[in-house]
Design an enzyme around this catalytic site. Structure first.
Site, PDB file in Angstrom:
ATOM      1  N   CYS A 133       0.829  -1.211   0.000  1.00 15.94           N
ATOM      2  CA  CYS A 133       0.000   0.000   0.000  1.00 15.94           C
ATOM      3  C   CYS A 133       0.858   1.254   0.000  1.00 15.94           C
ATOM      4  O   CYS A 133       1.352   1.687   1.042  1.00 15.94           O
ATOM      5  CB  CYS A 133      -0.915  -0.008   1.216  1.00 15.94           C
ATOM      6  N   CYS A 136      -0.452   4.113   2.102  1.00 15.40           N
ATOM      7  CA  CYS A 136      -0.262   3.936   3.549  1.00 15.40           C
ATOM      8  C   CYS A 136       1.201   4.182   3.942  1.00 15.40           C
ATOM      9  O   CYS A 136       1.486   4.788   4.964  1.00 15.40           O
ATOM     10  CB  CYS A 136      -0.625   2.521   3.986  1.00 15.40           C
ATOM     11  N   ASP A 137       2.130   3.674   3.154  1.00 15.32           N
ATOM     12  CA  ASP A 137       3.531   3.600   3.588  1.00 15.32           C
ATOM     13  C   ASP A 137       4.505   4.457   2.771  1.00 15.32           C
ATOM     14  O   ASP A 137       5.680   4.544   3.118  1.00 15.32           O
ATOM     15  CB  ASP A 137       4.005   2.136   3.519  1.00 15.32           C
TER      16      ASP A 137
END
Ligand code: NAP
Length: 307
Positions: A133, A136-137
């Site tokens: 992701c 997300c990261d």
């Protein structure tokens, strides 16, 4: 007993909820405890959902669907379905807090889950440089070099998004034929921060505590090492059927089988919609459409069984 329970809260689940709520079925949506809103909660701009000429952020689209479902009276349960018994006329769904919910009809819309590469160090370094992701990261990789593996739209989207943070993004694909749409492939190819490494399979992930590189096996049999700080895996997804695989019929592709163009599964009163039935298109708009169909099929089933 509930009329209708919808398991899953992506575009299929929420659209089923909107239609079912408007049909006075007071649906309960079991949203999942961590992945509420589905995959679009992890994406950035969605440029191909009709009605948004300037695009829409994935989370905004999903929160809009949720609000629309709630406006018509759908109820949301922020928990996971952990076990189901769908065979009889009373469907029983156990949720994470231990409660058992009973319903006359169920819509399965659990979507799909990210595919893994199947490498020994993939799980060990998950969260330590290995990710599924970018939204997300990605911010952890500011001014770093990262690799993205895959050749579909997801890989192009992840690579393009990562250029916001990383100095360099290496897009590794096992052939030189791409499943990605021309628009997304060309955008990635035109990006000066993205370098394509084709005909290369990721066969190892290096690093003691965090990712320090990946090893590639090229189609000509040679090996190569890439010095990267992160590996984003975007190699597609598989339908999320673990909960129901022993109860409803599945297809050769592992999707839930439905009867023709309907959403009817092999069990009476059980309907399915979205990525869980779709080996081909896997688009938010297609999932939303099939969610509407599932709610309408459930409505007809409930009307017929009440006579
Ligand atoms: P996908 O289209 O199935 O592509 C998966 C890619 O991963 C393929 O290039 C495949 O290579 C590769 N792959 C599969 N298994 C692999 C493995 N074990 N090792 C290395 N490579 C592997 O999946 P996706 O990109 O996730 O897209 C799924 C669907 O969502 C598509 O319909 C796509 O259009 C849609 N989507 C749309 C958008 C958008 O429009 N904004 C964004 C993301 C996704 P091969 O080709 O060699 O099999």
């Amino acid at each position: 007993m509930r009329e209708l329970v919808i398991i899953g809260s992506g575009p299929a689940g929420y659209t089923a909820a909107i239609y079912a709520a408007r049909a006075d079925l007071s649906p309960l949506v079991i949203t999942s405890s961590v992945e509420m809103g589905g995959d679009l909660m992890k994406t950035t701009e969605v440029d191909n959902f009709p009605g948004f000429p300037d695009g829409v952020m994935g989370p905004d689209l999903m929160m809009g669907m949720q609000a629309q479902a709630e406006r018509f009276g759908a109820e949301l349960l922020f928990d996971d379905a952990t076990a189901v018994d769908l065979s009889g006329p009373v469907k029983r769904i156990t949720v994470g807090n231990g409660d058992v919910i009973e319903a006359k009809a169920v819509v399965l819309s659990m979507g799909s889950e990210y595919r893994r590469l199947g490498l020994a160090d993939e799980a060990r370094l998950s969260g330590f440089g290995v990710s599924w992701c970018a939204t997300c990261d990605g911010a952890f990789f500011r001014n770093r070099t990262v690799a993205v593996v895959g050749g579909g739209d997801s890989a192009m989207e992840e690579a393009t998004f990562l250029t916001k943070f990383a100095d360099k993004v290496l897009l590794v694909h096992r052939s030189d034929q791409f499943r990605a749409s021309p628009a997304m492939l060309n955008r990635a190819k035109a990006d000066p921060k993205i370098e394509f490494v084709t005909n290369a399979a990721v066969t190892g992930i290096l690093g003691a505590d965090t990712v320090a590189g990946v090893t590639l096996t090229m189609t000509d049999g040679s090996s190569r090492t890439l010095d990267v700080d992160g590996l984003f895996i975007a190699v597609g997804s598989d339908p999320r059927t673990a909960l129901i695989a022993d109860q409803v019929t599945l297809t050769d592709t592992g999707n839930v089988w439905v009867d023709g163009r309907s959403s009817r599964t092999s069990l009476s009163g059980v309907f399915a919609a979205g990525d869980i039935i779709d080996p081909t298109y896997r688009q938010a708009i297609v999932a939303a459409g099939s969610g509407a169909a599932a709610a309408m099929d459930a409505q007809h089933f409930l009307e017929a069984s009440s006579h």
